[in-house]
Write a protein that holds these residues in place. Structure first.
Motif, PDB file in Angstrom:
ATOM      1  N   MET A  94     -19.863 -40.763  45.217  1.00  0.00           N
ATOM      2  CA  MET A  94     -20.140 -39.390  45.642  1.00  0.00           C
ATOM      3  C   MET A  94     -21.593 -39.227  46.080  1.00  0.00           C
ATOM      4  SD  MET A  94     -17.333 -37.761  45.588  1.00  0.00           S
ATOM      5  CE  MET A  94     -17.905 -36.065  45.750  1.00  0.00           C
ATOM      6  N   ARG A 115     -16.265 -33.007  36.661  1.00  0.00           N
ATOM      7  CA  ARG A 115     -17.408 -32.864  37.565  1.00  0.00           C
ATOM      8  C   ARG A 115     -17.369 -31.552  38.355  1.00  0.00           C
ATOM      9  NH1 ARG A 115     -17.878 -36.845  34.871  1.00  0.00           N
ATOM     10  NH2 ARG A 115     -18.883 -38.818  35.446  1.00  0.00           N
ATOM     11  N   LYS A 116     -16.289 -30.779  38.201  1.00  0.00           N
ATOM     12  CA  LYS A 116     -16.158 -29.531  38.955  1.00  0.00           C
ATOM     13  C   LYS A 116     -17.217 -28.540  38.496  1.00  0.00           C
ATOM     14  CE  LYS A 116     -12.568 -26.952  38.189  1.00  0.00           C
ATOM     15  NZ  LYS A 116     -11.148 -26.514  38.135  1.00  0.00           N
ATOM     16  N   TYR A 140     -17.379 -43.462  40.342  1.00  0.00           N
ATOM     17  CA  TYR A 140     -17.159 -42.187  41.033  1.00  0.00           C
ATOM     18  C   TYR A 140     -18.494 -41.537  41.401  1.00  0.00           C
ATOM     19  CZ  TYR A 140     -15.799 -37.292  41.710  1.00  0.00           C
ATOM     20  OH  TYR A 140     -15.637 -36.026  42.216  1.00  0.00           O
ATOM     21  N   GLU A 193      -8.353 -37.581  38.510  1.00  0.00           N
ATOM     22  CA  GLU A 193      -8.145 -36.148  38.269  1.00  0.00           C
ATOM     23  C   GLU A 193      -9.018 -35.664  37.115  1.00  0.00           C
ATOM     24  OE1 GLU A 193      -4.010 -35.542  37.667  1.00  0.00           O
ATOM     25  OE2 GLU A 193      -3.451 -36.118  39.721  1.00  0.00           O
ATOM     26  N   GLU A 222     -12.726 -35.608  38.266  1.00  0.00           N
ATOM     27  CA  GLU A 222     -12.977 -34.495  39.185  1.00  0.00           C
ATOM     28  C   GLU A 222     -12.994 -33.163  38.446  1.00  0.00           C
ATOM     29  OE1 GLU A 222      -9.906 -35.081  42.076  1.00  0.00           O
ATOM     30  OE2 GLU A 222     -11.246 -36.168  43.449  1.00  0.00           O
ATOM     31  N   GLU A 223     -12.130 -33.030  37.434  1.00  0.00           N
ATOM     32  CA  GLU A 223     -12.111 -31.799  36.636  1.00  0.00           C
ATOM     33  C   GLU A 223     -13.409 -31.663  35.847  1.00  0.00           C
ATOM     34  OE1 GLU A 223     -10.755 -28.217  35.339  1.00  0.00           O
ATOM     35  OE2 GLU A 223      -9.809 -29.516  36.846  1.00  0.00           O
TER      36      GLU A 223
END
Length: 434
Positions: A350, A385-386, A346, A379, A382-383
């Motif tokens: 990115m 890495r938010k 990931y 999910e 992404e949470e």
């Protein structure tokens, strides 16, 4: 007397040999400025109306391409017209040329440029030679037929591993009308085409880039027909070319197994070369093909290990540096996916998507790779890495023991409160006297 005759015969043979050597044509390498297709011109032809043009180029390999071009022509007049058509020649080597006008195949002939150039209106031409249809082709009133030419052409292949293609569209001006449509297609040998071979800069951007790795340009009669040019980089061919230059029997053995797709033997041959030679730039080139072999063998940890070795050295891949980076990127992501190291996969995707210089196909491939990460895992990543909110950052600093910022902020807040209280009380006292 016999001796004199012998001397005369010897002299005659010598002269013939000299002239024979002079007359032998030499093959001239393709020049970057030479067009892979210079167009089919209407040299003369009355009221011929050009309806549709279809030009296709198939890049066979680094050495040659196959060109096919067809021109749909209509006689809109009331009398039979005779079309004289031809294509200008350059220094590019052309073979297997065929000239057709439905339904027949026609002979062609080479004509000196001084006989043709001045006959074409609206275009300034200075070609040395032309290849034309052997005679004027008749077209009766109302008839629609197709003129077509096909040939194999030598590619321009630069020292840094770049294929350059130029397609002339200015020749359309030689016809009496703009065609309703022009379509130009560039496709590539499916056995050797790779995502990292493509460029992302075009003189005229393609109208479409298909999933089958073909570039398409479409124009209608309102378009301004600009010449099309693009580059293509057969990266793996260049790597192998550079290795062949090393003149090493061990490298030759390695390349033989690699070309035969016996990847286990290729890996062993690559190791043998590395272990028995001094470190040079050739080592990195061998490593690149060894990494490909490890991918085929599904030894994904070895793929990543090889790339660590390459990246620990001073890389110098010249013009191909970006393309080789992309080649390594694809194999890295493939390895990480199969090893289920999704967080690293990931982060790498990115990071690479921030690159403004990505070619279209690589950008699409990165999106598809991201979509292959399991939904629940994606999910969660992404949470994680938010980016945190301002309040979350404040709490995090407090928990981490970073009290300095908190004390300063608290002091400012207390000072503001004290000032407000003082100001309000002072205002009340003032109102009391009035």
């Amino acid at each position: 007397m016999k001796l004199k005759k012998m001397n005369l015969m010897t002299a005659a043979i010598f002269i013939l040999l000299v002239f024979g050597l002079i007359a032998v044509p030499t093959q001239i390498s393709a020049n970057e400025n030479e067009g892979v297709f210079n167009g089919l011109y209407l040299i003369s032809g009355g009221d011929a109306t050009l309806k549709n043009v279809d030009i296709s180029i198939l890049v066979n390999d680094k050495s040659s391409s196959r060109v096919n071009a067809s021109y749909e022509v209509e006689n809109t007049g009331e009398e039979t017209i005779f079309l004289y058509m031809g294509m200008p020649l350059s220094n590019v080597n052309i073979t297997e040329a065929t000239y057709r006008f439905t339904p027949y195949v026609y002979n062609s002939r080479i004509v000196a440029g001084e006989m043709i150039n001045h006959l074409i209106d609206g275009v300034a031409l200075d070609y040395a030679n032309w290849r034309t249809y052997s005679f004027e082709v008749p077209l009766r009133p109302g008839e629609i037929k197709t003129a077509s030419i096909s040939y194999t052409v030598e590619n321009y292949y630069s020292e840094d591993g770049r294929l350059g293609f130029n397609i002339d569209l200015e020749h359309i001006k030689s016809w009496n009308s703009k065609p309703e449509s022009i379509k130009v297609t560039a496709s590539f040998n499916p056995r050797s085409v790779r995502i990292y071979n493509f460029d992302n800069r075009y003189a005229v951007n393609p109208t479409e880039m298909t999933p089958q790795y073909s570039l398409e340009w479409s124009f209608d009669e309102t378009a301004d027909f600009r010449d099309i040019s693009f580059n293509y980089y057969p990266v793996d061919d260049k790597i192998k070319d550079e290795l062949v230059k090393q003149r090493s029997s061990r490298i030759d053995a390695f390349l033989k197994e690699y070309e035969n797709r016996d990847y286990a033997k290729a890996i062993e041959a690559g190791r043998e070369y590395i272990q028995n030679s001094q470190p040079t730039e050739a080592h990195n080139l061998v490593y690149l093909l060894m990494a490909d072999s490890y991918v085929q063998q599904r030894e994904y940890n070895q793929v990543l290990a090889v790339y660590e070795l390459i990246e620990s050295t001073d890389l110098n891949f010249g013009e191909l540096h970006k393309r080789i980076d992309n080649k390594m990127l694809i194999n890295k992501i493939t390895a990480l996916e199969n090893l289920k190291r999704y967080e690293e996969m990931y982060d790498l995707i990115m990071y690479e998507k921030l690159d403004p210089d990505l070619n279209y196909y690589l950008e699409q491939w990165l999106d598809e790779s991201m979509a292959r990460i399991p939904d629940s895992t994606l999910e969660r990543i992404e949470e994680e890495r938010k980016p945190p909110t301002a309040f979350e950052m404040f709490v995090r600093r407090f928990i981490d023991g970073n009290f300095t910022v908190i004390l300063i902020a608290g002091g400012i807040i207390v000072a503001l409160i004290v000032f407000l209280i003082y100001y309000i009380r002072k205002k009340k006292k003032k109102n009391f006297f009035f």
